[in-house]
Scaffold this motif. Structure first.
Motif, PDB file in Angstrom:
ATOM      1  N   GLU A   1       1.321   6.033  -7.178  1.00  0.00           N
ATOM      2  CA  GLU A   1      -0.164   6.080  -7.618  1.00  0.00           C
ATOM      3  C   GLU A   1      -1.447   6.050  -6.880  1.00  0.00           C
ATOM      4  OE1 GLU A   1       0.392   1.699  -9.443  1.00  0.00           O
ATOM      5  OE2 GLU A   1       1.451   2.333 -10.529  1.00  0.00           O
ATOM      6  N   LYS A   2      -0.907   6.447  -5.782  1.00  0.00           N
ATOM      7  CA  LYS A   2      -1.534   6.496  -4.135  1.00  0.00           C
ATOM      8  C   LYS A   2      -2.885   8.209  -4.322  1.00  0.00           C
ATOM      9  CE  LYS A   2       0.326   2.424  -2.798  1.00  0.00           C
ATOM     10  NZ  LYS A   2      -0.998   0.818  -3.053  1.00  0.00           N
ATOM     11  N   ALA A   3      -3.694   7.543  -3.754  1.00  0.00           N
ATOM     12  CA  ALA A   3      -3.993   9.559  -3.081  1.00  0.00           C
ATOM     13  C   ALA A   3      -3.180   9.330  -1.734  1.00  0.00           C
ATOM     14  CB  ALA A   3      -5.564   9.113  -3.214  1.00  0.00           C
ATOM     15  N   VAL A   4      -3.377  10.692  -1.654  1.00  0.00           N
ATOM     16  CA  VAL A   4      -2.006  10.948  -0.456  1.00  0.00           C
ATOM     17  C   VAL A   4      -2.633  12.818   0.101  1.00  0.00           C
ATOM     18  CG1 VAL A   4       0.368  12.213   0.106  1.00  0.00           C
ATOM     19  CG2 VAL A   4      -0.132  10.002  -1.926  1.00  0.00           C
TER      20      VAL A   4
ATOM     21  N   LEU B   1     -10.591   5.129   0.634  1.00  0.00           N
ATOM     22  CA  LEU B   1     -10.621   4.540   2.219  1.00  0.00           C
ATOM     23  C   LEU B   1      -8.890   4.685   2.806  1.00  0.00           C
ATOM     24  CD1 LEU B   1     -11.775   0.329   1.595  1.00  0.00           C
ATOM     25  CD2 LEU B   1     -13.309   2.755   2.087  1.00  0.00           C
ATOM     26  N   VAL B   2      -8.393   5.411   3.668  1.00  0.00           N
ATOM     27  CA  VAL B   2      -7.691   6.380   3.737  1.00  0.00           C
ATOM     28  C   VAL B   2      -7.015   5.665   4.618  1.00  0.00           C
ATOM     29  CG1 VAL B   2      -6.570   8.176   4.655  1.00  0.00           C
ATOM     30  CG2 VAL B   2      -8.515   8.737   2.815  1.00  0.00           C
ATOM     31  N   ALA B   3      -5.577   5.411   4.641  1.00  0.00           N
ATOM     32  CA  ALA B   3      -4.491   4.641   6.411  1.00  0.00           C
ATOM     33  C   ALA B   3      -3.630   5.549   7.042  1.00  0.00           C
ATOM     34  CB  ALA B   3      -4.068   3.504   5.665  1.00  0.00           C
ATOM     35  N   SER B   4      -3.462   6.021   7.931  1.00  0.00           N
ATOM     36  CA  SER B   4      -2.632   6.492   8.442  1.00  0.00           C
ATOM     37  C   SER B   4      -1.129   5.508   7.989  1.00  0.00           C
ATOM     38  CB  SER B   4      -2.294   6.642   9.308  1.00  0.00           C
ATOM     39  OG  SER B   4      -3.303   7.169  10.430  1.00  0.00           O
ATOM     40  N   TYR B   5      -0.349   6.286   6.706  1.00  0.00           N
ATOM     41  CA  TYR B   5       0.901   6.173   6.212  1.00  0.00           C
ATOM     42  C   TYR B   5       1.892   4.697   7.186  1.00  0.00           C
ATOM     43  CZ  TYR B   5       5.060   4.826   3.290  1.00  0.00           C
ATOM     44  OH  TYR B   5       5.927   3.582   2.714  1.00  0.00           O
TER      45      TYR B   5
ATOM     46  N   GLU C   1       2.184   0.031   2.086  1.00  0.00           N
ATOM     47  CA  GLU C   1       1.884   0.518   0.439  1.00  0.00           C
ATOM     48  C   GLU C   1       1.896  -0.339  -0.392  1.00  0.00           C
ATOM     49  OE1 GLU C   1       5.803   2.173  -0.710  1.00  0.00           O
ATOM     50  OE2 GLU C   1       6.061   2.758   1.494  1.00  0.00           O
ATOM     51  N   GLU C   2       2.037  -1.676  -0.310  1.00  0.00           N
ATOM     52  CA  GLU C   2       1.467  -2.222  -1.720  1.00  0.00           C
ATOM     53  C   GLU C   2      -0.864  -3.211  -1.368  1.00  0.00           C
ATOM     54  OE1 GLU C   2       3.040  -6.738  -1.941  1.00  0.00           O
ATOM     55  OE2 GLU C   2       5.306  -6.049  -1.786  1.00  0.00           O
ATOM     56  N   ASP C   3      -1.001  -2.400  -0.240  1.00  0.00           N
ATOM     57  CA  ASP C   3      -2.687  -3.031  -0.323  1.00  0.00           C
ATOM     58  C   ASP C   3      -3.194  -1.924   0.147  1.00  0.00           C
ATOM     59  OD1 ASP C   3      -2.048  -5.944  -0.121  1.00  0.00           O
ATOM     60  OD2 ASP C   3      -0.739  -5.830   1.804  1.00  0.00           O
ATOM     61  N   VAL C   4      -3.003  -0.483   0.321  1.00  0.00           N
ATOM     62  CA  VAL C   4      -3.593  -0.012   0.589  1.00  0.00           C
ATOM     63  C   VAL C   4      -3.149   1.883  -0.257  1.00  0.00           C
ATOM     64  CG1 VAL C   4      -3.769   2.758   2.136  1.00  0.00           C
ATOM     65  CG2 VAL C   4      -3.950   0.548   3.293  1.00  0.00           C
ATOM     66  N   PHE C   5      -4.383   2.121  -1.003  1.00  0.00           N
ATOM     67  CA  PHE C   5      -4.374   3.097  -2.350  1.00  0.00           C
ATOM     68  C   PHE C   5      -4.853   4.323  -2.155  1.00  0.00           C
ATOM     69  CE2 PHE C   5      -6.484  -0.994  -3.646  1.00  0.00           C
ATOM     70  CZ  PHE C   5      -5.461  -1.031  -4.816  1.00  0.00           C
ATOM     71  N   ALA C   6      -5.066   4.693  -0.227  1.00  0.00           N
ATOM     72  CA  ALA C   6      -4.858   6.312  -0.185  1.00  0.00           C
ATOM     73  C   ALA C   6      -4.320   6.393   1.561  1.00  0.00           C
ATOM     74  CB  ALA C   6      -6.346   6.792   0.296  1.00  0.00           C
ATOM     75  N   PHE C   7      -3.363   7.355   1.457  1.00  0.00           N
ATOM     76  CA  PHE C   7      -2.634   7.831   3.121  1.00  0.00           C
ATOM     77  C   PHE C   7      -3.165   8.985   3.025  1.00  0.00           C
ATOM     78  CE2 PHE C   7       0.242   3.993   1.338  1.00  0.00           C
ATOM     79  CZ  PHE C   7      -0.207   3.305   2.003  1.00  0.00           C
TER      80      PHE C   7
END
Length: 387
Positions: free
Chosen positions: A86-89, A60-64, A69-75
């Motif tokens: 620790e994020k997918a970028v 689940l990708v979010a605009s940065y 930062e604490e809740d989202v795992f893909a930016f």
């Protein structure tokens, strides 16, 4: 239990209610894709195996934004941000890609397309720079542009294959597992599920031509094509359905473009992303490998789309390849022809957009000629005709 065939009873009931023997002529639903859709399915001619995806769970990708930062795992990033180990970028900017040199990290994905659609060439220097990076996926094949420009589904997928073949001719078959396919998901709910599934079939078929057995990494984003400046609330509903299509179809990552067209705010960006959260955590549809497998309707149109997409790819190759046809303006003309026909359906009300050409019905302010050109592949929203 023995199989009970309910089709004759169903047909007889519908014949009685419609007062005709030829019910299929009445119930037939026309579409611009040239796909045959039956009003009723009791079987499928060619059942498909479970179609896998690369990622176990859909990203689940979010605009940065730092608040996420604490809740989202893909930016999705357009500028450099440190401390996201620790994020997918997903990198969306060439300058940013040049400055990232990850060591022993596979968190980075490039969404940078190396094709110059205007010039009809591959930027080989850019491709080499990206391939030299230790990214999980290095090269994006972007067909979101084609969907937003009005290309048919089979044109989008056939184009993706043709672009893949152009890359393989330059960089070899090892490029296959370095690619990420950026696909825009439109509002035709079941067709878009089938589009993602069909692409897995045809990409795998192409990979086998090179002695491989690969599946594509699919980054799916919501379409701009059916969004309106004047109707953000309905945009939100449309994009939610598009995200559902992408997750059910088996995309590896999903991203919601901002539903508030031309009125982006931090709040609208947050809501856009949280659509994904609701779908994932309330419906749990992001964890299934092939959730629509076994649906006769989706299985049938998946196979039809796959066949038409492969035929379009072969047509491109027989005529000289994607780049050759792009330089000749043939690809642009094919997309233009379909986009114009689609826009005519919007103008005539065959394609319904609530708040645009229905409830209320706005006045047409721009002609099709004002919106489209045969020479360029450019995004056009249907609602621009009324804005």
């Amino acid at each position: 239990m023995p199989h009970i065939d309910i089709l004759p009873d169903w047909e007889n009931l519908v014949k009685k209610q419609l007062k005709t023997e030829d019910i299929y002529a009445i119930l037939k639903k026309e579409n611009l894709e040239g796909i045959t859709v039956k009003p009723f399915y009791s079987s499928v001619q060619k059942p498909l195996v479970n179609l896998p995806k690369v990622e176990e769970n859909t990203h689940l990708v979010a605009s940065y934004h730092e608040s996420l930062e604490e809740d989202v795992f893909a930016f999705l990033l357009n500028e450099n941000v440190e401390g996201l180990e620790e994020k997918a970028v997903f990198i969306n900017n060439r300058e940013l890609a040049e400055h990232i040199s990850p060591e022993d990290l596979d968190q980075y994905f490039s969404l940078i397309d190396v094709f110059d659609e205007k010039e009809g060439v591959i930027n080989e220097q850019l491709a080499k720079e990206l391939l030299a990076k230790d990214f999980k996926r290095n090269i994006a094949v972007d067909i979101s542009l084609h969907q937003n420009a009005g290309a048919a589904i089979y044109q989008q997928l056939g184009t993706a294959l043709a672009k893949t073949k152009e890359l393989a001719e330059v960089f070899g078959a090892e490029i296959f597992n370095k690619l990420i396919f950026r696909i825009a998901v439109g509002g035709n709910y079941f067709f878009e599920m089938a589009k993602i599934r069909a692409f897995k079939l045809v990409f795998n078929q192409l990979s086998k031509e090179y002695g491989l057995d690969d599946i594509p990494y699919i980054f799916a984003e919501t379409s701009l094509r059916n969004k309106a400046v004047t109707d953000s609330e309905n945009n939100l509903i449309r994009s939610t359905l598009e995200l559902a299509s992408a997750m059910i179809g088996g995309a590896d990552a999903v991203f919601s473009t901002n539903y508030a067209v031309e009125k982006n705010t931090e709040n609208s960006e947050e809501i856009s992303f949280k659509q994904q959260i609701v779908l994932a955590y309330e419906s749990i549809i992001n964890v299934f490998e092939d959730a629509s497998n076994g649906s006769y309707y989706i299985e049938d149109i998946t196979q039809q789309i796959a066949d038409k997409s492969w035929a379009f790819f072969i047509e491109i190759e027989d005529a000289g390849g994607y780049l050759t046809l792009l330089k000749q303006g043939i690809i642009q003309k094919k997309i233009y022809d379909h986009a114009v026909e689609e826009q005519q359906w919007v103008e005539e009300g065959k394609i319904k957009l609530i708040g645009v050409n229905l409830y209320p019905k706005l006045e047409v302010k721009k002609s099709i000629q004002d919106l489209y050109t045969e020479k360029d592949i450019k995004p056009v929203r249907w609602a621009e005709m009324f804005e």
